[in-house]
Design a protein around this motif. Sequence first.
Motif, PDB file in Angstrom:
ATOM      1  N   SER A 216       0.827  -1.206   0.000  1.00  0.00           N
ATOM      2  CA  SER A 216       0.000   0.000   0.000  1.00  0.00           C
ATOM      3  C   SER A 216       0.860   1.254   0.000  1.00  0.00           C
ATOM      4  N   GLU A 245     -11.221  -1.827  -2.772  1.00  0.00           N
ATOM      5  CA  GLU A 245     -11.054  -2.259  -1.379  1.00  0.00           C
ATOM      6  C   GLU A 245      -9.602  -2.605  -1.065  1.00  0.00           C
ATOM      7  N   GLN A 247      -6.000  -1.999  -0.105  1.00  0.00           N
ATOM      8  CA  GLN A 247      -5.466  -0.888   0.675  1.00  0.00           C
ATOM      9  C   GLN A 247      -4.565   0.013  -0.164  1.00  0.00           C
ATOM     10  N   GLY A 248      -4.852   1.290  -0.146  1.00  0.00           N
ATOM     11  CA  GLY A 248      -4.034   2.270  -0.861  1.00  0.00           C
ATOM     12  C   GLY A 248      -4.625   2.710  -2.180  1.00  0.00           C
ATOM     13  N   GLU A 251      -6.538   6.070  -2.410  1.00  0.00           N
ATOM     14  CA  GLU A 251      -5.732   7.282  -2.225  1.00  0.00           C
ATOM     15  C   GLU A 251      -5.024   7.719  -3.506  1.00  0.00           C
TER      16      GLU A 251
END
Length: 287
Positions: A216, A245, A247-248, A251
């Motif tokens: 991530s 979903e 992670q990261g 963003e």
Amino acid sequence: MNKKLSVFIIGLALIIVSCRNSDRAADESIVNDSTRIVSINGTISEILSGIGLENHIVGVDVASTYPKSLLQKPKVGHNRQMAAEGILALKPDWVIGVREEVKGELEDQLKAAGVKVLLFHQEYSIDGTKQLILAVSDSLGLKQKGDSILAKLDQDLTALDSLPANTEKPKVLFIYARGAGTMMVAGENTQPAKIIELADGQNAVSGFQDFKPLTSEALVAANPDVILLFTSGLESLGGPKGLLEVQGVKETNAGKNNKFVEMDGQLLTGFSQRLGQAIKELSEKIR
């Protein structure tokens, strides 16, 4: 008729006939009606099919997915993890693949069993694709058919000139996924990196070769504009919702804009005679 002139004409005729026979022999297939071929590379399978030898293919590796009719052929495994026994069970006369993917031990076992092995070098570029097509078709005595699919490739590549250039090359991150537990990103000099460059994008990560596990932290740092996956890889994550979903992902610019691109794996990274089509499709999708 003058005797000397008569001898000259006969001699000239013999030379012409000889030349024609030589030309025909140079383009005469070494594959006969009973020849059995096992192809252990998806791109090789495409080329063999393109030069008219699909009916001679009696087995393929799991990456041989185009043309779709190849999906009906017996599978001998992944090209880096196949055993001689499975190949030999299909009683091939020829095993054809890419040198970099075939272990020396496997090659030795096949040759010891009396099988002819043809292995070619593959370079992931436009010139490399053309050279591979030429090498395969020439080696099998089918140069004219090889020239025919090269002409189509050149047509496809010329058509790319009409595409508008990207003013700013988008940062594209390729993720190889087999479910959330197996996710790798493509570094420099990989097939995904090469095709991204040809499609007027830039690889979002650098500083390493080959593939490495996705983290991530690295994902956020790379901040790709586009996340690229094989269609099968995206499906393994549960589609775009599943990818979000990870992670990261949310963003990144790609996550914020839902800029996820999927393509057929063999088309995207095969560097076959469909390379022009692959570049066009990817170029349009990452804009």
